[in-house]
Design a protein around this motif. Structure first.
Motif, PDB file in Angstrom:
ATOM      1  N   GLN A   1     -20.176  25.247  69.195  1.00 43.37           N
ATOM      2  CA  GLN A   1     -20.736  26.046  70.152  1.00 43.37           C
ATOM      3  C   GLN A   1     -22.065  26.877  69.237  1.00 43.37           C
ATOM      4  OE1 GLN A   1     -19.268  29.193  72.550  1.00 43.37           O
ATOM      5  NE2 GLN A   1     -20.879  29.805  73.466  1.00 43.37           N
ATOM      6  N   LEU A   2     -21.498  27.450  67.864  1.00 41.51           N
ATOM      7  CA  LEU A   2     -22.335  28.126  67.089  1.00 41.51           C
ATOM      8  C   LEU A   2     -23.172  27.229  66.454  1.00 41.51           C
ATOM      9  CD1 LEU A   2     -19.693  30.600  65.640  1.00 41.51           C
ATOM     10  CD2 LEU A   2     -21.880  31.297  66.721  1.00 41.51           C
ATOM     11  N   THR A   3     -22.799  25.897  65.962  1.00 41.17           N
ATOM     12  CA  THR A   3     -23.544  24.978  65.229  1.00 41.17           C
ATOM     13  C   THR A   3     -25.037  24.509  66.384  1.00 41.17           C
ATOM     14  OG1 THR A   3     -21.951  24.152  63.869  1.00 41.17           O
ATOM     15  CG2 THR A   3     -23.808  22.659  64.361  1.00 41.17           C
ATOM     16  N   ALA A   4     -24.454  24.319  67.511  1.00 39.81           N
ATOM     17  CA  ALA A   4     -25.455  23.808  68.523  1.00 39.81           C
ATOM     18  C   ALA A   4     -26.639  25.008  68.600  1.00 39.81           C
ATOM     19  CB  ALA A   4     -24.706  23.166  69.908  1.00 39.81           C
ATOM     20  N   TRP A   5     -25.810  26.004  68.805  1.00 45.02           N
ATOM     21  CA  TRP A   5     -26.905  27.279  69.300  1.00 45.02           C
ATOM     22  C   TRP A   5     -27.812  27.635  67.945  1.00 45.02           C
ATOM     23  CZ3 TRP A   5     -26.270  32.029  66.510  1.00 45.02           C
ATOM     24  CH2 TRP A   5     -27.044  32.758  66.816  1.00 45.02           C
ATOM     25  N   GLY A   6     -27.112  27.643  66.710  1.00 52.43           N
ATOM     26  CA  GLY A   6     -27.831  28.039  65.762  1.00 52.43           C
ATOM     27  C   GLY A   6     -28.970  26.971  65.334  1.00 52.43           C
TER      28      GLY A   6
ATOM     29  N   GLY B   1     -25.553  34.586  62.910  1.00 55.35           N
ATOM     30  CA  GLY B   1     -24.700  33.660  63.391  1.00 55.35           C
ATOM     31  C   GLY B   1     -24.213  32.812  62.079  1.00 55.35           C
ATOM     32  N   ALA B   2     -24.989  32.385  61.296  1.00 52.52           N
ATOM     33  CA  ALA B   2     -24.757  31.664  59.865  1.00 52.52           C
ATOM     34  C   ALA B   2     -23.298  32.578  59.341  1.00 52.52           C
ATOM     35  CB  ALA B   2     -25.667  31.405  59.117  1.00 52.52           C
ATOM     36  N   ALA B   3     -23.557  33.952  59.562  1.00 53.28           N
ATOM     37  CA  ALA B   3     -22.640  34.688  58.630  1.00 53.28           C
ATOM     38  C   ALA B   3     -21.208  34.411  59.629  1.00 53.28           C
ATOM     39  CB  ALA B   3     -23.072  36.200  58.604  1.00 53.28           C
ATOM     40  N   ARG B   4     -21.494  34.496  60.699  1.00 54.91           N
ATOM     41  CA  ARG B   4     -19.988  34.433  61.506  1.00 54.91           C
ATOM     42  C   ARG B   4     -19.456  33.014  61.317  1.00 54.91           C
ATOM     43  NH1 ARG B   4     -15.959  37.007  64.064  1.00 54.91           N
ATOM     44  NH2 ARG B   4     -15.065  35.757  65.706  1.00 54.91           N
ATOM     45  N   VAL B   5     -20.484  31.997  60.926  1.00 54.65           N
ATOM     46  CA  VAL B   5     -19.859  30.282  60.993  1.00 54.65           C
ATOM     47  C   VAL B   5     -19.190  30.271  59.526  1.00 54.65           C
ATOM     48  CG1 VAL B   5     -20.642  27.944  60.284  1.00 54.65           C
ATOM     49  CG2 VAL B   5     -21.668  29.431  62.273  1.00 54.65           C
ATOM     50  N   GLY B   6     -19.643  31.217  58.505  1.00 59.09           N
ATOM     51  CA  GLY B   6     -19.037  31.321  57.247  1.00 59.09           C
ATOM     52  C   GLY B   6     -19.794  29.740  56.437  1.00 59.09           C
ATOM     53  N   ALA B   7     -18.775  28.974  56.275  1.00 57.79           N
ATOM     54  CA  ALA B   7     -19.331  27.771  55.813  1.00 57.79           C
ATOM     55  C   ALA B   7     -20.240  26.664  56.570  1.00 57.79           C
ATOM     56  CB  ALA B   7     -18.113  26.861  55.140  1.00 57.79           C
ATOM     57  N   ASP B   8     -21.219  26.071  56.013  1.00 60.89           N
ATOM     58  CA  ASP B   8     -22.075  25.138  56.616  1.00 60.89           C
ATOM     59  C   ASP B   8     -21.218  24.281  57.508  1.00 60.89           C
ATOM     60  OD1 ASP B   8     -25.356  25.294  55.854  1.00 60.89           O
ATOM     61  OD2 ASP B   8     -23.925  26.495  54.800  1.00 60.89           O
ATOM     62  N   ARG B   9     -21.685  23.826  58.734  1.00 62.73           N
ATOM     63  CA  ARG B   9     -20.907  22.823  59.546  1.00 62.73           C
ATOM     64  C   ARG B   9     -21.816  21.756  59.925  1.00 62.73           C
ATOM     65  NH1 ARG B   9     -16.239  24.033  61.935  1.00 62.73           N
ATOM     66  NH2 ARG B   9     -16.959  22.642  63.588  1.00 62.73           N
ATOM     67  N   HIS B  10     -21.225  20.712  60.331  1.00 60.04           N
ATOM     68  CA  HIS B  10     -22.041  19.292  60.803  1.00 60.04           C
ATOM     69  C   HIS B  10     -21.305  18.959  62.206  1.00 60.04           C
ATOM     70  CE1 HIS B  10     -24.249  19.153  57.003  1.00 60.04           C
ATOM     71  NE2 HIS B  10     -22.934  19.303  56.370  1.00 60.04           N
TER      72      HIS B  10
ATOM     73  N   TYR C   1     -22.111  17.234  66.090  1.00 58.13           N
ATOM     74  CA  TYR C   1     -22.845  16.448  66.880  1.00 58.13           C
ATOM     75  C   TYR C   1     -23.767  15.874  65.882  1.00 58.13           C
ATOM     76  CZ  TYR C   1     -20.706  19.567  70.381  1.00 58.13           C
ATOM     77  OH  TYR C   1     -19.625  20.187  71.348  1.00 58.13           O
ATOM     78  N   TRP C   2     -23.628  15.746  64.713  1.00 60.87           N
ATOM     79  CA  TRP C   2     -24.906  15.454  63.909  1.00 60.87           C
ATOM     80  C   TRP C   2     -26.175  16.557  63.749  1.00 60.87           C
ATOM     81  CZ3 TRP C   2     -22.427  11.537  66.524  1.00 60.87           C
ATOM     82  CH2 TRP C   2     -21.363  10.956  65.736  1.00 60.87           C
ATOM     83  N   VAL C   3     -25.743  17.639  63.934  1.00 57.27           N
ATOM     84  CA  VAL C   3     -26.312  19.103  63.804  1.00 57.27           C
ATOM     85  C   VAL C   3     -25.880  19.772  62.675  1.00 57.27           C
ATOM     86  CG1 VAL C   3     -27.654  21.130  64.953  1.00 57.27           C
ATOM     87  CG2 VAL C   3     -27.501  18.882  66.056  1.00 57.27           C
ATOM     88  N   SER C   4     -26.915  20.433  61.727  1.00 57.19           N
ATOM     89  CA  SER C   4     -26.312  21.116  60.811  1.00 57.19           C
ATOM     90  C   SER C   4     -26.620  22.687  60.880  1.00 57.19           C
ATOM     91  CB  SER C   4     -26.558  20.531  59.329  1.00 57.19           C
ATOM     92  OG  SER C   4     -26.191  19.245  59.362  1.00 57.19           O
ATOM     93  N   PHE C   5     -25.474  23.664  60.698  1.00 57.15           N
ATOM     94  CA  PHE C   5     -25.859  24.930  60.724  1.00 57.15           C
ATOM     95  C   PHE C   5     -24.966  25.929  59.892  1.00 57.15           C
ATOM     96  CE2 PHE C   5     -25.372  29.194  62.771  1.00 57.15           C
ATOM     97  CZ  PHE C   5     -26.590  29.696  62.473  1.00 57.15           C
ATOM     98  N   GLY C   6     -25.490  26.597  59.160  1.00 58.58           N
ATOM     99  CA  GLY C   6     -24.711  27.850  58.420  1.00 58.58           C
ATOM    100  C   GLY C   6     -25.637  28.278  57.449  1.00 58.58           C
ATOM    101  N   PRO C   7     -25.083  29.002  56.336  1.00 59.10           N
ATOM    102  CA  PRO C   7     -25.936  29.960  55.291  1.00 59.10           C
ATOM    103  C   PRO C   7     -27.066  29.143  54.721  1.00 59.10           C
ATOM    104  CG  PRO C   7     -23.783  30.519  55.301  1.00 59.10           C
ATOM    105  CD  PRO C   7     -23.517  29.371  56.147  1.00 59.10           C
ATOM    106  N   SER C   8     -26.688  27.822  54.120  1.00 54.46           N
ATOM    107  CA  SER C   8     -27.396  26.969  53.497  1.00 54.46           C
ATOM    108  C   SER C   8     -28.447  26.308  54.347  1.00 54.46           C
ATOM    109  CB  SER C   8     -26.698  25.568  52.703  1.00 54.46           C
ATOM    110  OG  SER C   8     -25.792  26.213  51.647  1.00 54.46           O
ATOM    111  N   HIS C   9     -28.194  25.976  55.626  1.00 54.83           N
ATOM    112  CA  HIS C   9     -29.262  25.352  56.346  1.00 54.83           C
ATOM    113  C   HIS C   9     -30.252  26.591  56.874  1.00 54.83           C
ATOM    114  CE1 HIS C   9     -27.026  21.877  56.338  1.00 54.83           C
ATOM    115  NE2 HIS C   9     -28.217  21.293  56.673  1.00 54.83           N
ATOM    116  N   VAL C  10     -29.704  27.904  56.969  1.00 56.80           N
ATOM    117  CA  VAL C  10     -30.791  29.051  57.255  1.00 56.80           C
ATOM    118  C   VAL C  10     -31.650  29.167  56.020  1.00 56.80           C
ATOM    119  CG1 VAL C  10     -31.138  31.498  57.499  1.00 56.80           C
ATOM    120  CG2 VAL C  10     -29.239  30.338  58.883  1.00 56.80           C
TER     121      VAL C  10
END
Length: 396
Positions: free
Chosen positions: A240-245, A274-283, A285-294
């Motif tokens: 959910q965080l990945t899709a939203w982010g 939100g990325a801080a909440r995720v912690g490490a970057d995630r992939h 649904y082939w969508v990427s989100f996390g600190p590096s992607h921000v």
């Protein structure tokens, strides 16, 4: 004597302007840019421009930005690879009411279709557009057959097949067909049971709108969809965080492209939390989100806003291992542009070479890459072997 096809953005702008009977000053006024910019572009004194300026000029000339950028199909000669075949699979009479896949066809194996979708995303993010285009028409057809027989089981895999079509069509200069494919992904996704997967399909539609220069619409689609799945951080599940982010970052990019730094930074701040909440970057649904992607999108936005110092500072937060290959390549192109603006040509050339090393096929489909290379050439009295290699990608 045959006319030479325009090969630079400035030459394309000049041809479109003359066809419409505008003087340079009239085009500049219509687009809301300076006449000096129009003049410099048309004389090829300046080959690059900001995305915001390209969008304004494209709207004034009544074309998609990709027309000015010179987007087109430059696929590797993989057997069966043709962007038109993907376009035909999307704009297909068989998709009309009462024209669904014929009965009696053997139902495809769901697991096998998922393996092919996985392979398709691997090709896409590896910059192997020819490999992807060769497989997509048959993949779409087989996913449609499955969805016709088992709507719940086939919804997700077919939605992703449509999404892959939208992605490759954008890169090969068929933005209108890409929008149709993205809409089909949304329609099919609504018959599935995963709201977060469906939200990422809206994200693809927003991304297509961005490439069409429809920046306000791209932002609206992204942020409205993000609001619908906005997580309660203490209870949010990772996908959910990945899709939203990813959607919030889409909205930020759209704002940056139209020059609205304040709103872009507001979205980036939300995404950063939100990325801080995720912690490490995630992939997911082939969508990427996390600190590096921000960090990637902050670099991209600040480069577009002509803040190279801020862009490169943000770039320092990006970890290469968190990015898929073409994500890293696009990021290094932003680095190259920012370094050029700071007159660091050697470092810019190195960054561009790293981007090209990801995939020459992907690289030559990027109008931004051509702009960076053109400006690198303008900064050099003599071309190095590395720069000659970059130039060669766009020749022939």
């Amino acid at each position: 004597m045959p006319q030479t096809k325009p090969t630079t953005p400035g030459q394309r702008i000049r041809g479109l302007r003359l066809r419409r009977g505008y003087k340079q000053a009239e085009l500049a006024e219509l687009a809301g840019v300076s006449v000096d910019l129009v003049s410099a572009l048309e004389r090829d004194v300046r080959k690059g421009m900001s995305w915001a300026s390209m969008v304004k000029l494209a709207r004034a000339l009544d074309v998609d930005p990709g027309v000015i950028a010179g987007k087109g199909s430059y696929l590797e000669p993989v057997p069966g690879a043709a962007a038109l075949a993907v376009r035909d699979a999307v704009i297909n009479p068989g998709l009309l009411p009462k024209m669904s896949p014929e009965g009696g066809q053997e139902q495809p194996d769901t697991a096998e279709l998922w393996r092919r979708v996985e392979s398709g995303y691997g090709a896409y993010f590896g910059g192997e557009f020819g490999v992807l285009a060769a497989d997509l028409p048959d993949l779409i057809h087989r996913c449609r057959v499955l969805h016709s027989a088992e709507r719940a089981a086939g919804a997700a895999v077919l939605a992703h097949a449509w999404q892959l079509a939208a992605c490759v069509l954008v890169h090969t200069g068929r933005d209108d067909a890409a929008a149709i494919a993205a809409e089909r992904a949304i329609s099919v996704g609504q018959t599935g049971d995963d709201p977060y997967r469906l939200a990422t399909m809206y994200g693809t539609y927003s991304w297509v709108m961005l490439h069409q220069g429809r920046l306000a619409e791209a932002e609206e689609i992204a942020i409205r969809t993000a609001e619908e799945i906005e997580p309660t951080m203490s209870r949010a599940v990772p996908n959910q965080l990945t899709a939203w982010g990813g959607l919030v970052l889409n909205a930020a990019v759209a704002c940056g492209a139209r020059g609205d730094r304040a709103q872009a930074e507001e979205y980036l701040s939300v995404a950063r939390a939100g990325a801080a909440r995720v912690g490490a970057d995630r992939h997911d649904y082939w969508v990427s989100f996390g600190p590096s992607h921000v960090g990637v999108q902050t670099t991209h936005i600040m480069t577009a806003l002509n803040r190279p110092d801020v862009a490169l500072k943000a770039s320092g937060t990006v970890r290469r291992e968190d990015l898929l290959p073409v994500q890293w390549g696009r990021h290094r192109l932003n680095d190259a542009r920012a370094l050029l603006e700071l007159h660091k040509s050697d470092a810019a050339e190195e960054a561009a070479a790293e981007a090209k090393a990801v995939s020459a096929e992907w690289f030559r489909h990027q109008g931004f890459a051509r702009s960076v290379v053109d400006d690198l050439v303008d900064h050099r009295q003599r071309l190095s072997a590395s720069l000659r290699d970059l130039v060669s990608v766009f020749e022939g």
